[in-house]
Design an enzyme around this catalytic site. Structure first.
Site, mmCIF file in Angstrom:
data_model
loop_
_atom_site.group_PDB
_atom_site.id
_atom_site.type_symbol
_atom_site.label_atom_id
_atom_site.label_comp_id
_atom_site.label_asym_id
_atom_site.label_seq_id
_atom_site.Cartn_x
_atom_site.Cartn_y
_atom_site.Cartn_z
ATOM 1 N N ASP A 441 0.833 -1.198 0.000
ATOM 2 C CA ASP A 441 0.000 0.000 0.000
ATOM 3 C C ASP A 441 0.872 1.254 0.000
ATOM 4 O OD1 ASP A 441 -2.436 1.311 -0.052
ATOM 5 O OD2 ASP A 441 -3.261 0.170 1.617
ATOM 6 N N ASP A 505 -10.429 1.856 -3.906
ATOM 7 C CA ASP A 505 -10.922 1.523 -2.571
ATOM 8 C C ASP A 505 -12.443 1.429 -2.547
ATOM 9 O OD1 ASP A 505 -8.508 1.268 -1.305
ATOM 10 O OD2 ASP A 505 -8.514 3.248 -0.378
#
Length: 700
Positions: A441, A505
């Site tokens: 990430d 997301d």
């Protein structure tokens, strides 16, 4: 004396005239032979009230020679040598590749221009390198790759977005002036994907001439498309350099990122087909040739609440559903009990895992699943052991306040001690544990990115590449996902080092329909992370039936977002159904040719994938249709002389209540000829808004 270089591929020609500087005469449909009078036929008139000489639109346009739109190179040497004019000193061409060497003996600069045309995919890639030939520093402020467009390319399709709403498209006329996009966020970004299309008026999924462009770079960029006052058009792309970022000493060089481009006579489908073929053959490097495993990620199931016994229950339930890769997300490392602490401390939290991570991994593997782990190596929390020991490792400008982003800060990867620490920690994790996969990430932009006081986005980006390269060289069996708050770092260059993108997301299936379509123009389905989310989306709070969620996730690299221990048996069975359906057609989905069909209803998406002998087509009704009856499904990409078995694969049960009588073919297997499918089509049932059906065609 003018010379002609002709690069050709299966369907495309790139014809370059070499005089003082190289100039592209034609980039488009394949030309079988160059006529003797081509140079005469392409000679331009010189307009009144302008310069007295012709100014070619070269591979690196020069302000100094009279290109007034956007020069390909800008810089200076203490205020001098700011308008270079180059002359070709050498060139060669072979096997679809041409390299040109150009010099300016006054400014003491040398350019090397590389351009390649891939035979199988028709994709062009281009980059430019500048070298400083004297001992006085040269301050480079811009170096961009330029490619021309024909006069009839008079419409642009560009991309915009934001977090949880990436890959949105925008159309605009391209007749005067132009378009410019600048990204200064330090990563590829959700907002400004480095790609665009130009084409003939009203080009669409299936029709029109289109030229597509993508800059393979994970840092700042500038992308522009210009129409000169004489009507000539071009696209230009390169790294956006911060002030003073590139200073070239004697014989030092700087190279642009690769610009990738292709052209199509069959609309956007032709563009995506070419990009996908190129990416599969030249960009993606999977450790082994195996199906892309179905994922379950623990984040939305447990967040920071890690209990090894419970996680093992989750793994058991996930395996029963058909999951093949189980990933423990954020919260596994020491002191990580919330989002404000512990980033950088990449050691297992032994309070949460008193028996270590090995029993959990062993249990996951015993269920027939690979094990994956979440990391965010480029980041640091101020509330961390690492920050207390090494506050100087933060990427910042001394004397200024560095704002946090998501309560975290960025590490300076050009600091060799920091780089060494990160490599050693990650390598130790991969050595100690049986980790097949890292979810990597990167959750914030770069603000005041300074290394020893100087701007450092270029160096930070290259250091990230070096860290990934070194880690993969030491652990070549490991796969890595590029997740940057979802779609924040998606481009060809990072894909050379990673194996999957988390597209967004946002798991809202309706939003995902648009996000995934935009992404699909450049990237094939097997690298597009697409998960079935819970009934209520955590980003939009919109609720969707499992049909919409399952069908939207099915066509990418599939995964699920849930706690399988807590869901009721009916919901779990529904998830398992779509996982099984994905596996049934995974080989086709992940190796076939993707396409999109034009829909007469603009509230409808029709997507498909095909091989030589079979085809899957998904029809998604995004919103209430304009008319009471849907238009027939006309399939343009069939062989008109062949016959096909046509069968409904999936349809929402809820839509049956919309019809007093439904088409009887829904329960049958039809045999239809290609010309019937193409010209007459298949009558569709009525669909609820935000639902989808799938049809399978098999050539017989």
């Amino acid at each position: 004396m003018s010379q002609i270089i002709h690069l050709s591929s299966k369907n495309c020609s790139l014809i370059i005239k070499v005089e003082r500087v190289p100039e592209i005469l034609h980039w488009g449909t394949k030309i079988e032979q160059i006529d003797e009078d081509l140079l005469l036929s392409t000679e331009r008139p010189i307009s009144q009230a302008r310069l007295d000489v012709d100014v070619p639109l070269t591979l690196c346009p020069e302000l100094g020679s009279g290109h007034f739109n956007a020069p390909g190179i800008e810089g200076h040497r203490n205020g001098f040598d700011w308008a270079p004019v180059f002359t070709t000193t050498n060139h060669y061409a072979s096997d679809g590749c041409a390299v040109f060497t150009l010099r300016d003996e006054v400014a003491n600069l040398e350019l090397s221009i590389e351009i390649e045309l891939d035979y199988d995919s028709d994709v062009v890639k281009k980059r430019i390198t500048v070298t400083n030939l004297v001992h006085t520093k040269y301050y480079l402020t811009k170096l961009s790759a330029t490619l021309p467009l024909p006069h009839h390319a008079n419409e642009l399709m560009t991309f915009h977005g934001r977090w949880s709403r990436e890959f949105q498209t925008h159309r605009q006329a391209f007749s005067h002036g132009g378009f410019m996009q600048e990204n200064r966020r330090g990563r590829t970004s959700h907002e400004n994907f480095p790609g665009l299309f130009a084409g003939s008026n009203n080009f669409d999924q299936q029709n029109g001439q289109v030229w597509g462009f993508h800059l393979g770079w994970s840092g700042n960029h500038q992308l522009r498309a210009d129409v000169k006052s004489d009507g000539r058009r071009f696209v230009q792309a390169g790294e956006l350099l911060l002030a003073g970022e590139v200073r070239l000493d004697y014989m030092q060089s700087y190279s642009t990122p690769w610009l990738y481009a292709c052209c199509s006579n069959t609309g956007l489908n032709g563009i995506s087909d070419r990009f996908h073929r190129y990416v599969r053959a030249n960009i993606i490097h999977f450790p082994e040739n195996k199906p892309r495993p179905v994922h379950l990620n623990t984040w939305e199931g447990i967040y920071f609440e890690h209990d090894p016994e419970y996680i093992m229950k989750m793994a058991s339930e996930a395996a029963e559903m058909g999951v093949e890769r189980f990933i423990i997300d954020d919260g596994w490392f020491i002191g990580r009990d919330g989002e404000r602490s512990a980033l950088g401390d990449w050691y297992l939290d032994e309070k949460k895992y008193p028996n270590g991570l090995e029993p959990v991994i062993e249990h996951v593997n015993q269920q027939g699943m690979e094990f994956g782990l979440w990391v965010e190596p480029e980041m640091i929390s101020k509330d961390s052991i690492l920050f207390r020991e090494h506050p100087e490792w933060v990427l910042e400008l001394k004397g200024y306040h560095q704002p946090s982003g998501r309560w975290q800060y960025v590490l300076d990867l050009q600091n060799q001690d920091c780089f060494k620490y990160l490599f050693e920690r990650l390598s130790e994790l991969l050595t100690r544990y049986n980790i097949a996969y890292l979810k990597w990430d990167m959750n914030r932009e770069l603000v005041q990115p300074g290394h020893i006081g100087r701007p450092a986005v270029n160096g930070q980006t290259k250091a990230l590449y070096a860290l990934l390269d070194k880690l993969l060289a030491a652990h070549p069996e490991v796969e890595i996902e590029s997740c940057s708050s979802g779609g924040g770092r998606i481009d060809f260059e990072i894909l050379k080092r990673t194996h999957r993108f988390w597209a967004s997301d946002c798991n809202d299936a309706l939003e995902r329909q648009t996000i995934q379509r935009g992404m699909s123009y450049f990237f094939p389905p097997e690298v597009m992370g697409a998960h079935i989310g819970p009934g209520e989306s955590h980003t939009t709070r919109r609720c969707h039936h499992i049909n919409m969620r399952g069908m939207t996730a099915l066509s990418g690299h599939m995964g699920v977002e849930l706690d399988p221990v807590k869901v009721d048996p009916q919901e779990k069975q529904a998830f398992a159904h779509y996982i099984a359906l994905h596996k049934q057609y995974r080989q086709l989905l992940h190796t076939g040719r993707s396409f999109r069909l034009n829909a007469s209803d603009h509230r409808q998406h029709i997507n498909g994938v095909q091989s030589d002998d079979e085809m899957l087509i998904t029809v998604c009704q995004l919103a209430m249709p304009d008319y009471a009856l849907p238009a027939p499904l006309r399939v343009s990409c069939v062989d008109e002389n062949a016959h096909y078995q046509v069968k409904l694969v999936e349809m929402p049960e809820t839509s049956f209540q919309l019809m007093k009588q439904r088409p009887s073919w829904l329960d049958k297997t039809l045999t239809l000829s290609g010309d019937n499918l193409r010209e007459i089509g298949l009558t569709l049932p009525i669909l609820d808004p935000e639902s989808a059906l799938m049809v399978h065609l098999k050539r017989i």
